[in-house]
Design an enzyme around this catalytic site. Structure first.
Site, PDB file in Angstrom:
ATOM      1  N   LYS A 115       0.824  -1.215   0.000  1.00 17.00           N
ATOM      2  CA  LYS A 115       0.000   0.000   0.000  1.00 17.00           C
ATOM      3  C   LYS A 115       0.854   1.259   0.000  1.00 17.00           C
ATOM      4  CE  LYS A 115      -4.465  -1.396   1.752  1.00 17.00           C
ATOM      5  NZ  LYS A 115      -5.476  -1.266   2.785  1.00 17.00           N
ATOM      6  N   LYS A 198      -5.116  -9.639  -6.699  1.00 15.34           N
ATOM      7  CA  LYS A 198      -6.381  -9.990  -6.034  1.00 15.34           C
ATOM      8  C   LYS A 198      -7.479  -8.984  -6.416  1.00 15.34           C
ATOM      9  CE  LYS A 198      -5.945  -7.589  -1.742  1.00 15.34           C
ATOM     10  NZ  LYS A 198      -5.958  -7.394  -0.362  1.00 15.34           N
ATOM     11  N   LYS A 201     -11.104  -3.281  -4.089  1.00 18.58           N
ATOM     12  CA  LYS A 201     -11.926  -2.087  -4.300  1.00 18.58           C
ATOM     13  C   LYS A 201     -11.131  -1.012  -5.019  1.00 18.58           C
ATOM     14  CE  LYS A 201     -14.193  -2.878   0.132  1.00 18.58           C
ATOM     15  NZ  LYS A 201     -13.958  -2.625   1.550  1.00 18.58           N
TER      16      LYS A 201
HETATM   17  P1  TYM Z   1     -11.019  -5.640   4.109  1.00 19.90           P
HETATM   18  O1  TYM Z   1     -12.041  -4.629   4.458  1.00 19.90           O
HETATM   19  O2  TYM Z   1      -9.971  -5.278   3.117  1.00 19.90           O
HETATM   20  O3  TYM Z   1     -11.736  -6.948   3.573  1.00 19.90           O
HETATM   21  C1  TYM Z   1     -12.828  -7.534   4.288  1.00 19.90           C
HETATM   22  C2  TYM Z   1     -12.711  -9.044   4.208  1.00 19.90           C
HETATM   23  O4  TYM Z   1     -12.726  -9.464   2.840  1.00 19.90           O
HETATM   24  C3  TYM Z   1     -11.596 -10.294   2.580  1.00 19.90           C
HETATM   25  N1  TYM Z   1     -11.151 -10.066   1.190  1.00 19.90           N
HETATM   26  C4  TYM Z   1     -10.999 -11.038   0.288  1.00 19.90           C
HETATM   27  N2  TYM Z   1     -11.182 -12.373   0.373  1.00 19.90           N
HETATM   28  C5  TYM Z   1     -10.951 -13.097  -0.754  1.00 19.90           C
HETATM   29  N3  TYM Z   1     -10.555 -12.553  -1.932  1.00 19.90           N
HETATM   30  C6  TYM Z   1     -10.348 -11.220  -2.057  1.00 19.90           C
HETATM   31  N4  TYM Z   1      -9.975 -10.686  -3.229  1.00 19.90           N
HETATM   32  C7  TYM Z   1     -10.579 -10.395  -0.901  1.00 19.90           C
HETATM   33  N5  TYM Z   1     -10.478  -9.062  -0.682  1.00 19.90           N
HETATM   34  C8  TYM Z   1     -10.835  -8.885   0.618  1.00 19.90           C
HETATM   35  C9  TYM Z   1     -10.533  -9.839   3.584  1.00 19.90           C
HETATM   36  O5  TYM Z   1      -9.573 -10.837   3.794  1.00 19.90           O
HETATM   37  C10 TYM Z   1     -11.377  -9.549   4.799  1.00 19.90           C
HETATM   38  O6  TYM Z   1     -11.607 -10.747   5.524  1.00 19.90           O
HETATM   39  N6  TYM Z   1      -7.940  -5.491   8.035  1.00 19.90           N
HETATM   40  C11 TYM Z   1      -9.189  -6.015   7.532  1.00 19.90           C
HETATM   41  C12 TYM Z   1     -10.371  -5.598   8.365  1.00 19.90           C
HETATM   42  C13 TYM Z   1     -10.244  -5.826   9.832  1.00 19.90           C
HETATM   43  C14 TYM Z   1     -10.382  -7.062  10.502  1.00 19.90           C
HETATM   44  C15 TYM Z   1     -10.201  -6.759  11.882  1.00 19.90           C
HETATM   45  C16 TYM Z   1     -10.605  -8.361  10.072  1.00 19.90           C
HETATM   46  C17 TYM Z   1     -10.017  -4.866  10.776  1.00 19.90           C
HETATM   47  N7  TYM Z   1      -9.989  -5.432  12.005  1.00 19.90           N
HETATM   48  C18 TYM Z   1     -10.259  -7.764  12.849  1.00 19.90           C
HETATM   49  C19 TYM Z   1     -10.660  -9.369  11.046  1.00 19.90           C
HETATM   50  C20 TYM Z   1     -10.481  -9.052  12.411  1.00 19.90           C
HETATM   51  C21 TYM Z   1      -9.397  -5.512   6.133  1.00 19.90           C
HETATM   52  O7  TYM Z   1      -8.838  -4.530   5.729  1.00 19.90           O
HETATM   53  O8  TYM Z   1     -10.335  -6.204   5.426  1.00 19.90           O
END
Ligand code: TYM
Length: 334
Positions: A115, A198, A201
């Site tokens: 990032k 991957k 967004k």
């Molecule tokens: P975030 O908001 O980027 O994504 C939310 C969830 O979607 C999953 N994900 C994917 N899974 C499969 N293929 C993809 N292309 C893909 N893109 C996103 C992510 O793995 C995630 O599970 N840091 C985290 C949010 C967070 C969190 C937490 C998660 C904050 N605190 C505590 C678990 C526990 C994040 O940025 O996810």
């Protein structure tokens, strides 16, 4: 046997409309897990501001993620869904963890490197310490299980390291070691335009991802245009390794039809991409169209969404506040 009560925690950032990767990698599993566990699902707005956000859009994205959870099937009456910034325990514990976690650990985080890119000196401090906040999110509830997509695996390992170091530093057995739950055929959904990236967004191409709000024609058009090649679909997983775009389509179909990858592969081996793409588009329309309808219904009644958030906040705080009290005693604040 562990002394910790089992509890699921996970979070999703409100940084735009959710896509198929978020759904198949995480939210679909959130829904399944609620049959077996007590679950806490969070709209992690404090994570979102680690990069610039337009305040008006942020507020509407928060409600959209909440609506997406409910539309996908999260039961807000039985489980807890809420907004991170409304429960101060997250930031309180994050500060303690900023002092437990090591800079060397954060420097190894590949998502930060990706990032920040060449801009490392100029990104926010929040972007770097974000995995400490993520550990706080989970551990403020003493959560034992964390459903996420594959891209969060390293952050989960860091959460375990922080829990362990806190326990060692203070001579307690206070925090559990949270276990990642990364499962299903689509733990890493890839871009429809480039099978080495991957689905995300932030990709500039709309055709790289399927959104939970896409209409049926858009879904079909995006799958039709998905990158493929002029050969026939191979028959073995080994051959698929050199065809990441094909592997991605097969994985997605496996996840949306609840069949194994082998079953899907044996059905399409030797066939043209057009037949796979047609069935995949139909399957995605079946999965996404009811979710899209429900998201739209829910967003038309924002007062109700705000009530759901307020109730979730109360339930979440009732768990996290006594845990923070204990942490404050352990570190010597109280
Ligand atoms: P975030 O908001 O980027 O994504 C939310 C969830 O979607 C999953 N994900 C994917 N899974 C499969 N293929 C993809 N292309 C893909 N893109 C996103 C992510 O793995 C995630 O599970 N840091 C985290 C949010 C967070 C969190 C937490 C998660 C904050 N605190 C505590 C678990 C526990 C994040 O940025 O996810």
């Amino acid at each position: 046997m562990t002394k910790f009560q089992e509890r699921v925690f996970s979070g999703v950032q409100p940084t735009g409309t959710l896509h198929l990767g978020n759904y198949l990698g995480a939210i679909k599993n959130f829904v399944e897990l609620q049959n077996k566990y007590n679950c806490v699902y969070c709209v992690v707005d404090q994570h979102a501001i680690t990069v610039d956000q337009d305040p008006k859009e942020l507020r509407s994205n928060i409600l959209e993620v909440l609506a997406s959870f409910i539309a996908a099937g999260v039961d807000y009456k039985k489980q807890i869904i809420f907004q991170q910034s409304s429960v101060p325990a997250h930031s309180q514990l994050a500060w303690v963890f900023n002092c437990v976690s090591r800079i060397g650990w954060l420097n190894r985080m590949t998502q930060f490197k990706d990032k920040a890119g060449k801009n490392k000196e100029n990104v926010s401090v929040g972007l770097m310490v974000y995995p400490n906040l993520m550990a706080a999110d989970i551990l403020a509830y003493l959560a034992t299980h964390v459903p996420v997509g594959d891209d969060q695996k390293q952050h989960l390992e860091l959460s375990r390291d922080i829990a362990q170091k806190f326990n060692n530093d203070f001579g307690v057995e206070f925090f559990p070691q949270p276990e990642p739950l990364i499962y299903g055929s689509a733990t890493r959904v890839m871009s429809l335009r480039d099978g080495s990236k991957k689905m995300s967004k932030s990709d500039p191409s709309d055709f790289s991802r399927i959104l939970l709000t896409d209409d049926d024609d858009t879904i079909t058009a995006k799958i039709k245009k998905a990158k493929s090649d002029s050969e026939l679909i191979p028959g073995s997983k080994e051959e698929l390794q050199s065809k990441p775009e094909c592997l991605n389509l097969i994985n997605i179909l496996s996840a949306t039809t609840n069949q194994s990858v082998d079953q899907v592969l044996s059905h399409y081996a030797g066939k043209e991409y057009s037949s796979l793409k047609k069935d995949l588009a139909d399957s995605l329309v079946q999965v996404i169209s009811p979710i899209r309808g429900e998201i739209n219904n829910l967003l038309n009644n924002q007062d109700e969404l705000n009530v759901i958030l307020a109730e979730g906040t109360e339930k979440a705080a009732a768990i996290a506040n006594p845990i923070i009290e204990e942490v404050y005693k352990i570190v010597g604040f109280k």
